[in-house]
Design a protein around this motif. Structure first.
Motif, PDB file in Angstrom:
ATOM      1  N   TRP A 259      45.974  44.760  41.343  1.00 22.00           N
ATOM      2  CA  TRP A 259      45.551  43.414  40.990  1.00 22.00           C
ATOM      3  C   TRP A 259      45.984  42.421  42.055  1.00 22.00           C
ATOM      4  O   TRP A 259      47.012  42.587  42.715  1.00 22.00           O
TER       5      TRP A 259
ATOM      6  N   GLN B  56      44.028  51.247  39.562  1.00 19.42           N
ATOM      7  CA  GLN B  56      43.669  49.874  39.887  1.00 19.42           C
ATOM      8  C   GLN B  56      44.890  49.121  40.405  1.00 19.42           C
ATOM      9  O   GLN B  56      46.032  49.456  40.091  1.00 19.42           O
TER      10      GLN B  56
ATOM     11  N   THR C  99      40.730  42.392  39.919  1.00 19.19           N
ATOM     12  CA  THR C  99      41.034  43.827  39.947  1.00 19.19           C
ATOM     13  C   THR C  99      40.270  44.502  41.078  1.00 19.19           C
ATOM     14  O   THR C  99      39.074  44.282  41.245  1.00 19.19           O
TER      15      THR C  99
ATOM     16  N   PRO D   4      40.067  48.566  43.215  1.00 18.76           N
ATOM     17  CA  PRO D   4      40.558  49.945  43.180  1.00 18.76           C
ATOM     18  C   PRO D   4      41.759  50.119  44.105  1.00 18.76           C
ATOM     19  O   PRO D   4      41.776  49.605  45.221  1.00 18.76           O
TER      20      PRO D   4
END
Length: 531
Positions: free
Chosen positions: A67, A65, A120, A122
Motif C-alpha cells: 500500500w 499486495q 493498493t 501488487p
C-alpha cells in the motif's frame, strides 16, 4: 487645493498602471500555465511490470499486495503513519515530515481507516519469495539486475507505465477545499512470462531444502519433457532488501543450479551407459580398495575393499577402481564422446542472456595421460559440471535414452487477456543411447537405492533410483578438513519415472542430512502432491 488635486491625479495614474499590469498578466498564457502547474501535483506509483506465472498459469510474482499512503502537509501524517510504515519508510517519513507538497509513502497495511488516502499495488515478491534465484530481483528504479528479471527486462517492463495520483493543492501544498485526489490507472504493456516451474512443486521443494540444507541446490525436472518444475538454491536473500545480504557468507546471490562444480561419482552412470552400448557391461574387477595407474594410487571411499565387483555392484558400492578399469577398457575417445553426447561441457540457455555455466571437459590430449583418464572415469580431475547438466544426463536415463535440454520458459502472455502472445518451442530431442540401455541403467540405479550407498534416498511411498556422488574440491577448513560437494541424482518412481531430481550440497564437511536423504524427502513430497 492644487496640491490635493495633484496628489489625487497621481493616485489615479498609479491605480491605472496597476490595473493595466494586472490585465496584461491575466492575458499572458504562460503565466496562466505556470499558475496551473503550481496548483496541481501529480505523483506516480511504481512502474507496471509483467509478472511471472507457473506452468498452470498460477502467479509466481504479485501474489501479495502493498500500500501507498498519500501524505499531505499539515494533516499530521507523520504521527498517524509512523506505526504503519516499515523501517525504511519511517526514515523517509521523518525526513519529509515538514514537506510543503504531497508525497506517496509505502506502508505495511491499508491505512484508509486512519482517514488517509490509500492506494493498493501488487507486491512484486512474496514475504517468503518464490523461486528467488531463477526469477532474480530489481534495482531501486524497478529494472531487472539478476536472473530472469534482468534477462527479460525489456519484455517485462514494456513502456514502464505508471498509475498516478493528481492533487489540486493550495500554495501551502494542502488539498484545495472540496477537491479529491484523482487516481488514474495506466495500461501496462509489459508481457507476462509463463515458466515451466510448478508452484506447488517449487514450494514443496523449498520447504524440504529449508529444513535439511544450508548451502546447495535442488532441481526437479518433468521426466517426459525435461521441463524444470522446481529450481531451489540456498542460501537465499531478500529480493526487496538486497543490501542486507551483500556481506553475507556462502554467496547467497549465486544460483547454484547454474554454477559448475566438481562432480564425483554421480558421473559414473555416463560410463555405465557407454559400457552397455559398447557391450562392455560384463567387465568384472577385483577391488582391494585401491587401484594403481602409472604409479599413481587411486583409492575407493575410505579405502574400502569391495572384492569382486561387476557393473551392478560397482554402482551400488560406488567403486572407483571398477570405473577406472572400465574407462581404460572403453578408451578416452568413447568416454569423452559419451560425456559430450549427454550435454557435459555445453552451456544451457535459460532465457535471453541468462545461461548455465558450460562447465569443463578435459581436452582429448589430456586424457592420453593414464592418471587423467583414471580421474575422469570416476568424475574427478578436470571435470566440472552444473547441477542442471547432471539433471539432463540423469533425465536421459529416465526418458528411455532420449536427451532433452532442460527448459525454463513456456510462453509470453498478454496479461490483460491471459492469452499466449508467443510460445517458446521445446528444445530438440535426440536419442543418445537405446531404450534397452536406459532400461538396464534404471534397474542398476534402483539397486543403488535398495542395496547400495543410496539407501537413504528411498522415499516412504514408492521406489526411487539414483546415484550418490562425493567430489573433492581441494578447499579446506581452518582445521584442515576438506570441503566436499555431496550429490545425489536420480528419478522417481523407479520403474516409470515421472520426475528427475538432483540434490547438491556444496562445500560441506559434516552436513545435517545426506544428499540421498534430501532426495528421498523430495520424492516423498512429489508423491504426496500426486495424491
Amino acid at each position: 487645493m492644487r496640491r490635493i488635486a495633484a496628489l489625487y491625479g497621481a493616485l489615479l495614474v498609479g491605480f491605472a498602471v496597476v490595473v493595466c499590469r494586472l490585465y496584461l498578466t491575466a492575458s499572458n498564457t504562460s503565466y496562466a500555465a505556470r499558475a496551473e502547474g503550481q496548483s496541481s501535483v501529480t505523483l506516480s506509483l511504481p512502474a507496471k511490470r509483467g509478472g511471472f506465472y507457473d506452468c498452470d498459469g498460477l502467479p509466481l510474482t504479485g501474489l501479495e499486495q502493498t500500500w501507498y499512503a498519500l501524505c499531505l502537509p499539515g494533516e499530521s501524517s507523520y504521527v498517524r503513519l509512523y506505526d504503519a510504515a516499515g523501517t525504511e519508510s519511517q526514515g523517509e517519513l521523518y525526513q519529509r515530515r515538514n514537506a510543503a507538497a504531497p508525497f506517496l509513502l509505502q506502508v505495511s497495511r491499508d491505512v484508509s481507516d486512519l482517514g488517509l488516502y490509500t492506494y493498493t499495488v501488487p507486491r512484486r515478491y512474496c514475504t517468503v519469495p518464490l523461486c528467488q534465484h531463477l526469477i532474480g530481483y530489481l534495482d531501486g528504479d524497478g529494472k531487472g539486475v539478476a536472473g530472469l528479471e534482468a534477462a527479460l527486462n525489456d519484455l517485462l517492463a514494456g513502456s514502464q507505465a505508471r498509475d498516478t495520483v493528481t492533487c489540486s493543492v493550495t500554495g501551502q501544498g494542502r488539498l484545495v477545499e472540496g477537491a479529491e485526489p484523482v487516481y488514474t490507472q495506466a495500461a501496462g504493456d509489459g508481457a507476462g512470462v509463463q515458466l515451466t516451474i510448478s508452484r506447488p512443486v517449487q514450494r514443496a521443494v523449498e520447504a524440504v531444502a529449508a529444513e535439511t540444507m544450508t548451502s546447495g541446490c535442488i532441481l526437479v525436472l518433468d521426466a517426459a519433457t525435461a521441463q524444470v518444475r522446481a529450481s531451489v538454491s540456498l542460501p537465499g536473500y531478500d529480493p526487496e532488501d538486497v543490501s542486507a545480504s551483500l556481506d553475507a557468507p556462502d554467496s547467497p546471490f549465486l544460483d547454484r543450479t547454474l554454477a559448475a562444480y566438481a562432480v564425483g561419482s554421480v558421473f559414473k552412470p555416463v560410463l555405465a551407459a557407454a559400457a552397455i552400448e559398447a557391450g562392455e557391461e560384463d567387465l568384472v574387477v577385483e577391488c582391494p580398495g585401491y587401484t594403481v595407474v602409472d604409479g599413481q594410487v587411486f583409492r575407493c571411499a575410505s579405502g574400502t575393499a569391495h572384492g569382486t565387483v561387476d557393473l551392478a555392484a560397482a554402482l551400488e558400492k560406488s567403486c572407483n577402481g571398477y570405473f577406472i578399469r572400465l574407462g581404460q577398457a572403453l578408451g578416452a575417445d568413447a568416454v569423452l564422446e559419451a560425456a559430450a553426447r549427454l550435454g557435459f561441457g555445453q552451456s544451457v540457455s535459460v532465457a535471453g542472456s541468462l545461461r548455465g555455466a558450460a562447465g569443463e571437459l578435459p581436452e582429448r590430449d589430456t586424457l592420453d595421460t593414464p592418471g587423467q583418464l583414471a580421474n575422469f572415469s570416476f568424475g574427478q580431475g578436470q571435470l566440472l559440471a552444473t547441477p542442471l547438466q547432471v539433471a539432463a544426463m540423469m533425465n536421459a536415463i529416465a526418458a528411455d535414452g532420449v536427451y532433452r535440454t532442460p527448459s525454463f520458459v513456456l510462453a509470453t502472455l498478454d496479461e490483460s487477456t491471459g492469452q499466449v502472445k508467443e510460445s517458446v518451442p521445446p528444445p530438440a530431442a535426440r536419442q543418445v543411447f537405446s531404450a534397452d540401455t536406459a532400461q538396464k541403467l534404471r534397474e542398476l540405479l534402483a539397486g543403488v537405492v535398495t542395496e547400495g550407498t543410496g539407501h537413504e534416498g528411498a522415499p516412504v511411498h514408492g521406489a526411487s533410483a539414483g546415484k550418490t556422488g562425493t567430489a573433492q574440491t581441494g578447499q579446506f577448513t581452518a582445521d584442515g578438513q576438506e570441503k566436499m560437494n555431496l550429490w545425489f541424482a536420480g528419478f522417481c518412481p523407479a520403474d516409470q519415472p515421472a520426475y528427475t531430481v538432483v540434490v547438491l550440497q556444496d562445500g560441506q564437511t559434516d552436513p545435517a542430512c545426506s544428499s540421498a536423504a534430501i532426495f528421498g524427502q523430495v520424492c516423498e513430497a512429489l508423491w504426496l502432491l500426486e495424491q
